[in-house]
Design an enzyme around this catalytic site. Sequence first.
Site, mmCIF file in Angstrom:
data_model
loop_
_atom_site.group_PDB
_atom_site.id
_atom_site.type_symbol
_atom_site.label_atom_id
_atom_site.label_comp_id
_atom_site.label_asym_id
_atom_site.label_seq_id
_atom_site.Cartn_x
_atom_site.Cartn_y
_atom_site.Cartn_z
ATOM 1 N N GLN A 99 19.869 7.886 -43.493
ATOM 2 C CA GLN A 99 20.785 8.976 -43.151
ATOM 3 C C GLN A 99 21.808 9.227 -44.249
ATOM 4 O O GLN A 99 22.650 10.109 -44.119
ATOM 5 C CB GLN A 99 21.519 8.620 -41.844
ATOM 6 C CG GLN A 99 20.614 8.474 -40.652
ATOM 7 C CD GLN A 99 21.317 7.855 -39.455
ATOM 8 O OE1 GLN A 99 22.456 7.376 -39.544
ATOM 9 N NE2 GLN A 99 20.644 7.843 -38.315
ATOM 10 N N HIS A 163 24.340 5.422 -40.294
ATOM 11 C CA HIS A 163 25.707 5.545 -39.766
ATOM 12 C C HIS A 163 26.773 5.486 -40.853
ATOM 13 O O HIS A 163 27.599 4.577 -40.918
ATOM 14 C CB HIS A 163 25.968 4.469 -38.702
ATOM 15 C CG HIS A 163 25.165 4.649 -37.458
ATOM 16 N ND1 HIS A 163 25.441 3.978 -36.283
ATOM 17 C CD2 HIS A 163 24.073 5.422 -37.193
ATOM 18 C CE1 HIS A 163 24.561 4.339 -35.364
ATOM 19 N NE2 HIS A 163 23.717 5.217 -35.906
ATOM 20 N N GLU A 257 30.537 11.466 -27.966
ATOM 21 C CA GLU A 257 31.919 11.643 -27.534
ATOM 22 C C GLU A 257 32.659 12.709 -28.322
ATOM 23 O O GLU A 257 32.421 12.900 -29.509
ATOM 24 C CB GLU A 257 32.697 10.318 -27.688
ATOM 25 C CG GLU A 257 32.246 9.216 -26.780
ATOM 26 C CD GLU A 257 33.081 7.953 -26.923
ATOM 27 O OE1 GLU A 257 32.824 7.000 -26.169
ATOM 28 O OE2 GLU A 257 33.997 7.924 -27.787
ATOM 29 N N TYR A 267 39.288 3.450 -29.934
ATOM 30 C CA TYR A 267 38.419 4.341 -29.155
ATOM 31 C C TYR A 267 37.201 3.632 -28.557
ATOM 32 O O TYR A 267 36.301 4.277 -28.030
ATOM 33 C CB TYR A 267 38.062 5.566 -30.006
ATOM 34 C CG TYR A 267 39.289 6.443 -30.144
ATOM 35 C CD1 TYR A 267 39.549 7.459 -29.243
ATOM 36 C CD2 TYR A 267 40.255 6.143 -31.088
ATOM 37 C CE1 TYR A 267 40.708 8.193 -29.302
ATOM 38 C CE2 TYR A 267 41.429 6.871 -31.163
ATOM 39 C CZ TYR A 267 41.654 7.894 -30.265
ATOM 40 O OH TYR A 267 42.826 8.610 -30.311
ATOM 41 N N TYR A 278 18.999 1.719 -27.651
ATOM 42 C CA TYR A 278 17.728 2.420 -27.779
ATOM 43 C C TYR A 278 16.596 1.683 -27.071
ATOM 44 O O TYR A 278 15.622 2.289 -26.646
ATOM 45 C CB TYR A 278 17.393 2.640 -29.260
ATOM 46 C CG TYR A 278 18.382 3.552 -29.935
ATOM 47 C CD1 TYR A 278 18.440 4.909 -29.619
ATOM 48 C CD2 TYR A 278 19.287 3.059 -30.878
ATOM 49 C CE1 TYR A 278 19.360 5.749 -30.218
ATOM 50 C CE2 TYR A 278 20.212 3.893 -31.490
ATOM 51 C CZ TYR A 278 20.246 5.237 -31.152
ATOM 52 O OH TYR A 278 21.164 6.065 -31.745
#
Length: 387
Positions: A99, A163, A257, A267, A278
């Site tokens: 990613q 990520h 979120e 958070y 997953y």
Amino acid sequence: MMKTPVGLVTIALSAATLLAGSFLLVTGTRGQNTSFGSSAGQLEVQTFASGLVYPWALAFLPDGRMLVTERPGRIRIVSAEGQLSPPLKNVPEVWATGQGGLLDIIIDKTFAQNRTIFFCYSERTSGGGRTAVARAKLNDGTGKLDELKVIFRQEGPPTAGNHHGCRIVQGSDGNLFVTLGEHFTYRDEAQNLGNHLGKLIRITPDGAAPPDNPFVGRDGAKPEIWSYGHRNEQGLAIHPVTGELWEIEHGPRGGDEVNVIAKGKNYGWPVIGFGIDYSGAKIHEATAKDGMEQPAKYWVPSIAPSGAAFYTGKLFPKWNGSLFTGALVGKMLVRLTINGHAVTGEERLLPNLYERIRDVRQGPDGALWLLTDNSAGRILRVTPAGK
């Protein structure tokens, strides 16, 4: 197989000069409009430019042109006619794995005077990769970046390619907020103030920690941290009226979120949340816990939101104040209505476009501008029908 929206036709454009004294354009496309329904009436979606490989972020220049990043490691200028420049020179080496790659980009608030841009990207490091933030001056006359400087490098266990986070916004004081993912494998590190994984940071344009950051001077804490307990933050926007910071992040299977970010707050990831792993296994202790913030909204199942922009333009007066985000898995544009810190409604737009939407921005023309996330990526312009 990806469906092609009926009526979107691509036409080749010949090479032309960007501006007198500038460099040669190499590719660009324009398309016919396709119409979709919405609460604001019929929408027209135009292919403004194509030929992009996994475009990730868009930034408008004062003269109406724009900068666009491609995840493999390229920054291009897009002309007002939708033509793409060759890749800008002097972009740092990008670790385009998984990613990762060349991700968000913004222009400085005083760009007209200093030509400064900021961008974030994944950088190879020992054992994997990390997120870095760079500053440079745009020299579009020569097609390159000048005075390039890496101003921040994420510290903590490296990622195998997942990520990265990597959204940037600039506050009214000129300081930068940057989202940093928790690298997937190291999700518990989002609760560890001793590194930058799963954090939202605040830095000066030179990369330093401002002295009023919440953890400055605290033993064992990184001074750049503004908030923590995040997973993979893919959207970041400043509310146009209150000045508050709104963040959007991916959950695992469920639990994406929307958060209103407050200085120094936790958070919750991975201690609290609304999704599962997953594999189907349980991740969280609970959905709430003392000392941890609740989201303004969450999605189950996940839509994989990406990009974020508050709308303040005149083309869609009914949507003024709405928060927009793209959806990757959901393949749509999502409009959220906001009342204070509450998300009071959701409208799902363009589902028949069948496109992963990576970024959404409001243009100076009041249109909504989208990036499609694929190897044949496009820049789309969304307007009311007939505009």
